[in-house]
Scaffold this active site. Structure first.
Site, PDB file in Angstrom:
ATOM      1  N   LYS A 174     -40.731  25.103  18.308  1.00 53.45           N
ATOM      2  CA  LYS A 174     -40.913  26.326  17.697  1.00 53.45           C
ATOM      3  C   LYS A 174     -42.392  26.148  16.652  1.00 53.45           C
ATOM      4  O   LYS A 174     -42.263  25.269  16.039  1.00 53.45           O
ATOM      5  CB  LYS A 174     -39.856  26.659  16.546  1.00 53.45           C
ATOM      6  CG  LYS A 174     -39.801  28.159  16.027  1.00 53.45           C
ATOM      7  CD  LYS A 174     -38.782  28.418  15.198  1.00 53.45           C
ATOM      8  CE  LYS A 174     -38.644  27.770  13.891  1.00 53.45           C
ATOM      9  NZ  LYS A 174     -39.447  28.136  12.776  1.00 53.45           N
ATOM     10  N   ASP A 227     -42.703  31.950  15.966  1.00 60.52           N
ATOM     11  CA  ASP A 227     -41.721  32.551  15.019  1.00 60.52           C
ATOM     12  C   ASP A 227     -42.807  32.836  13.897  1.00 60.52           C
ATOM     13  O   ASP A 227     -42.999  32.325  12.800  1.00 60.52           O
ATOM     14  CB  ASP A 227     -40.952  31.271  14.516  1.00 60.52           C
ATOM     15  CG  ASP A 227     -39.960  31.890  13.697  1.00 60.52           C
ATOM     16  OD1 ASP A 227     -39.668  33.010  13.520  1.00 60.52           O
ATOM     17  OD2 ASP A 227     -39.281  30.960  12.768  1.00 60.52           O
ATOM     18  N   LYS A 258     -42.382  36.004  12.542  1.00 59.23           N
ATOM     19  CA  LYS A 258     -41.645  36.856  11.666  1.00 59.23           C
ATOM     20  C   LYS A 258     -42.505  38.032  11.179  1.00 59.23           C
ATOM     21  O   LYS A 258     -42.536  38.471   9.988  1.00 59.23           O
ATOM     22  CB  LYS A 258     -40.936  36.342  10.451  1.00 59.23           C
ATOM     23  CG  LYS A 258     -40.153  35.238  10.736  1.00 59.23           C
ATOM     24  CD  LYS A 258     -39.621  34.421   9.635  1.00 59.23           C
ATOM     25  CE  LYS A 258     -38.681  33.397   9.977  1.00 59.23           C
ATOM     26  NZ  LYS A 258     -39.410  32.199  10.259  1.00 59.23           N
ATOM     27  N   HIS A 310     -43.515  41.810  10.092  1.00 61.02           N
ATOM     28  CA  HIS A 310     -42.985  42.582   9.177  1.00 61.02           C
ATOM     29  C   HIS A 310     -44.098  43.565   8.822  1.00 61.02           C
ATOM     30  O   HIS A 310     -44.790  43.186   7.617  1.00 61.02           O
ATOM     31  CB  HIS A 310     -42.305  42.156   8.157  1.00 61.02           C
ATOM     32  CG  HIS A 310     -41.203  42.916   7.424  1.00 61.02           C
ATOM     33  ND1 HIS A 310     -40.701  42.617   6.277  1.00 61.02           N
ATOM     34  CD2 HIS A 310     -40.697  44.097   7.676  1.00 61.02           C
ATOM     35  CE1 HIS A 310     -39.730  43.509   5.600  1.00 61.02           C
ATOM     36  NE2 HIS A 310     -40.043  44.344   6.737  1.00 61.02           N
ATOM     37  N   ASP A 311     -44.378  44.736   9.175  1.00 60.78           N
ATOM     38  CA  ASP A 311     -45.197  45.738   8.706  1.00 60.78           C
ATOM     39  C   ASP A 311     -45.058  46.909   9.378  1.00 60.78           C
ATOM     40  O   ASP A 311     -43.871  47.089  10.266  1.00 60.78           O
ATOM     41  CB  ASP A 311     -46.697  44.959   9.435  1.00 60.78           C
ATOM     42  CG  ASP A 311     -47.815  45.130   8.468  1.00 60.78           C
ATOM     43  OD1 ASP A 311     -47.831  46.643   7.797  1.00 60.78           O
ATOM     44  OD2 ASP A 311     -48.517  44.504   8.148  1.00 60.78           O
ATOM     45  N   ILE A 312     -45.942  47.889   9.270  1.00 57.79           N
ATOM     46  CA  ILE A 312     -45.742  49.169   9.989  1.00 57.79           C
ATOM     47  C   ILE A 312     -45.930  49.318  11.449  1.00 57.79           C
ATOM     48  O   ILE A 312     -46.568  48.334  12.060  1.00 57.79           O
ATOM     49  CB  ILE A 312     -46.677  50.279   9.148  1.00 57.79           C
ATOM     50  CG1 ILE A 312     -48.225  49.764   9.684  1.00 57.79           C
ATOM     51  CG2 ILE A 312     -46.723  50.129   7.657  1.00 57.79           C
ATOM     52  CD1 ILE A 312     -49.524  50.890   9.227  1.00 57.79           C
ATOM     53  N   PRO A 313     -45.380  50.310  12.060  1.00 56.31           N
ATOM     54  CA  PRO A 313     -45.453  50.175  13.505  1.00 56.31           C
ATOM     55  C   PRO A 313     -46.695  50.049  14.232  1.00 56.31           C
ATOM     56  O   PRO A 313     -46.977  48.896  14.989  1.00 56.31           O
ATOM     57  CB  PRO A 313     -44.930  51.713  14.005  1.00 56.31           C
ATOM     58  CG  PRO A 313     -43.917  51.939  12.873  1.00 56.31           C
ATOM     59  CD  PRO A 313     -44.653  51.284  11.553  1.00 56.31           C
ATOM     60  N   THR A 319     -31.540  32.793   7.185  1.00 56.02           N
ATOM     61  CA  THR A 319     -30.398  31.891   6.777  1.00 56.02           C
ATOM     62  C   THR A 319     -30.580  31.202   5.368  1.00 56.02           C
ATOM     63  O   THR A 319     -29.551  30.494   4.904  1.00 56.02           O
ATOM     64  CB  THR A 319     -30.316  30.804   7.764  1.00 56.02           C
ATOM     65  OG1 THR A 319     -31.559  30.231   8.006  1.00 56.02           O
ATOM     66  CG2 THR A 319     -29.936  31.407   9.380  1.00 56.02           C
ATOM     67  N   GLN A 343     -31.109  25.917   3.376  1.00 58.94           N
ATOM     68  CA  GLN A 343     -30.251  26.628   4.221  1.00 58.94           C
ATOM     69  C   GLN A 343     -28.889  27.094   3.453  1.00 58.94           C
ATOM     70  O   GLN A 343     -28.193  26.060   3.062  1.00 58.94           O
ATOM     71  CB  GLN A 343     -29.961  25.965   5.466  1.00 58.94           C
ATOM     72  CG  GLN A 343     -31.188  25.717   6.272  1.00 58.94           C
ATOM     73  CD  GLN A 343     -31.773  26.829   6.987  1.00 58.94           C
ATOM     74  OE1 GLN A 343     -31.365  28.066   6.781  1.00 58.94           O
ATOM     75  NE2 GLN A 343     -32.799  26.733   7.733  1.00 58.94           N
ATOM     76  N   ARG A 394     -35.322  19.914  10.074  1.00 58.05           N
ATOM     77  CA  ARG A 394     -35.415  18.687   9.218  1.00 58.05           C
ATOM     78  C   ARG A 394     -34.267  17.456   9.612  1.00 58.05           C
ATOM     79  O   ARG A 394     -34.866  16.303   9.560  1.00 58.05           O
ATOM     80  CB  ARG A 394     -35.438  19.006   7.802  1.00 58.05           C
ATOM     81  CG  ARG A 394     -36.602  19.686   7.236  1.00 58.05           C
ATOM     82  CD  ARG A 394     -36.808  20.363   5.760  1.00 58.05           C
ATOM     83  NE  ARG A 394     -35.726  21.716   6.172  1.00 58.05           N
ATOM     84  CZ  ARG A 394     -35.734  22.597   5.300  1.00 58.05           C
ATOM     85  NH1 ARG A 394     -36.093  22.342   4.185  1.00 58.05           N
ATOM     86  NH2 ARG A 394     -35.189  23.500   5.809  1.00 58.05           N
TER      87      ARG A 394
HETATM   88  O1  LIG Z   1     -33.037  33.084   9.265  1.00 61.05           O
HETATM   89  C1  LIG Z   1     -33.973  32.204   9.609  1.00 61.05           C
HETATM   90  C2  LIG Z   1     -34.984  32.325  10.678  1.00 61.05           C
HETATM   91  C3  LIG Z   1     -35.966  31.218  10.637  1.00 61.05           C
HETATM   92  N1  LIG Z   1     -35.805  30.163  10.359  1.00 61.05           N
HETATM   93  C4  LIG Z   1     -36.520  28.855  10.690  1.00 61.05           C
HETATM   94  O2  LIG Z   1     -35.841  27.881  11.479  1.00 61.05           O
HETATM   95  C5  LIG Z   1     -36.176  26.736  11.029  1.00 61.05           C
HETATM   96  C6  LIG Z   1     -35.227  25.818  10.406  1.00 61.05           C
HETATM   97  O3  LIG Z   1     -35.556  24.598   9.841  1.00 61.05           O
HETATM   98  P1  LIG Z   1     -34.585  23.547   9.211  1.00 61.05           P
HETATM   99  O4  LIG Z   1     -35.645  22.376   8.736  1.00 61.05           O
HETATM  100  O5  LIG Z   1     -33.679  22.875  10.375  1.00 61.05           O
HETATM  101  O6  LIG Z   1     -34.040  24.163   8.124  1.00 61.05           O
HETATM  102  C7  LIG Z   1     -37.349  26.690  10.130  1.00 61.05           C
HETATM  103  O7  LIG Z   1     -38.699  26.739  10.795  1.00 61.05           O
HETATM  104  C8  LIG Z   1     -37.554  28.352   9.490  1.00 61.05           C
HETATM  105  O8  LIG Z   1     -38.717  28.877   9.397  1.00 61.05           O
HETATM  106  C9  LIG Z   1     -34.708  29.688   9.367  1.00 61.05           C
HETATM  107  O9  LIG Z   1     -34.323  28.651   9.006  1.00 61.05           O
HETATM  108  N2  LIG Z   1     -33.876  30.954   9.056  1.00 61.05           N
END
Ligand SMILES: O=c1ccn([C@@H]2O[C@H](COP(=O)(O)O)[C@@H](O)[C@H]2O)c(=O)[nH]1
Length: 240
Positions: free
Chosen positions: A35, A62, A64, A66-69, A126, A197, A218
């Site tokens: 990723k 990844d 992510k 997040h903006d206007i269409p 998360t 997390q 991590r």
């Molecule tokens: O809701 C979310 C969306 C994306 N992430 C991404 O996943 C990894 C998690 O990394 P760890 O080191 O296992 O915590 C990270 O790149 C986030 O940007 C997320 O954690 N939660």
């Protein structure tokens, strides 16, 4: 069997430079799916995607959105030319933005004569707790219900799947069906530090809840022996 499981674990390259990323990629050759997130992409841009493709790796971009269409559609049209496998947008960008993003991806991929990435929506990060969702973000629904509504919004808007915590994966799977992709970060092997997390689960429980892919960073990338940490997770999943 271990190889099949290994293909379902996505490891984030959350490092500050392309050189650090390449060192990590080459340190764990067993990882098939990497990723690329905001830290690395802002630092080195799309050249890291080329590095991954040269090594025949699958790529989850990844960013992510997040903006206007109109803006997300433009970003998706450009991202479609990279030939990556997965791309993210926040469900909270709203229905018109989600639909525009998906349509632009198809158009961009067609112009570039490449396959479009699967577009998946972030439901609820998360790193957010039930308390933060209610008290800081003022969301009046319970977190699992809100996450489900974001998943349904993504599905109705024509997206291919979602990113959610393993805690929400089981109900997502039941409601959204088997074809909808469920990608779960917030995964921690037993005894690992959860860090930021807030809704974490073990790899085995996350798979059993219905995730197609687990994102585990991590606990692998900061381990003394990242290759051994990755292998141990695969072995535990196979024997579960
Ligand atoms: O809701 C979310 C969306 C994306 N992430 C991404 O996943 C990894 C998690 O990394 P760890 O080191 O296992 O915590 C990270 O790149 C986030 O940007 C997320 O954690 N939660």
């Amino acid at each position: 069997m271990t190889t099949e499981i290994a293909q379902r674990i996505i490891v984030p390259l959350d490092v500050p430079s392309e050189a650090d990323a390449i060192a990590l990629i080459d340190q764990i050759p067993q990882v098939q799916f990497w990723k690329v997130g905001l830290e690395l992409f802002v630092s080195c841009g799309p050249s890291i995607l080329e590095q991954l493709k040269q090594r025949q790796k699958k790529v989850f971009l990844d960013l992510k959105f997040h903006d206007i269409p109109n803006t997300v559609a433009g970003a998706c049209r450009s991202a479609a030319t990279y030939g990556v496998d997965l791309l993210t947008i926040h469900a909270t960008a709203g229905r018109p933005a989600l639909s525009a993003a998906q349509q632009a991806l198809q158009e961009g991929a067609q112009s570039a004569q490449t396959a479009p990435p699967k577009l998946i929506a972030i439901t609820v990060l998360t790193s957010l707790s039930l308390r933060e969702l209610a008290l800081d973000l003022k969301i009046p629904l319970e977190l699992p219900e809100y996450a489900l509504q974001m998943g349904l919004l993504a599905q109705e808007s024509g997206l291919n799947g979602i990113v959610c915590s393993p805690h929400e994966a089981e109900q997502m799977r039941q409601v959204c069906g088997d074809e909808f992709l469920i990608v779960c970060p917030g995964v921690r092997p037993p005894g690992s530090v959860t860090g930021d997390q807030k809704r974490a689960m073990t790899p085995t429980a996350a798979m059993q809840a219905g995730a197609n892919y687990l994102v585990i960073g991590r606990p692998i990338t900061t381990a003394t022996d990242p290759q051994q940490a990755f292998q141990q997770i695969c072995t535990d999943l196979v024997s579960a």
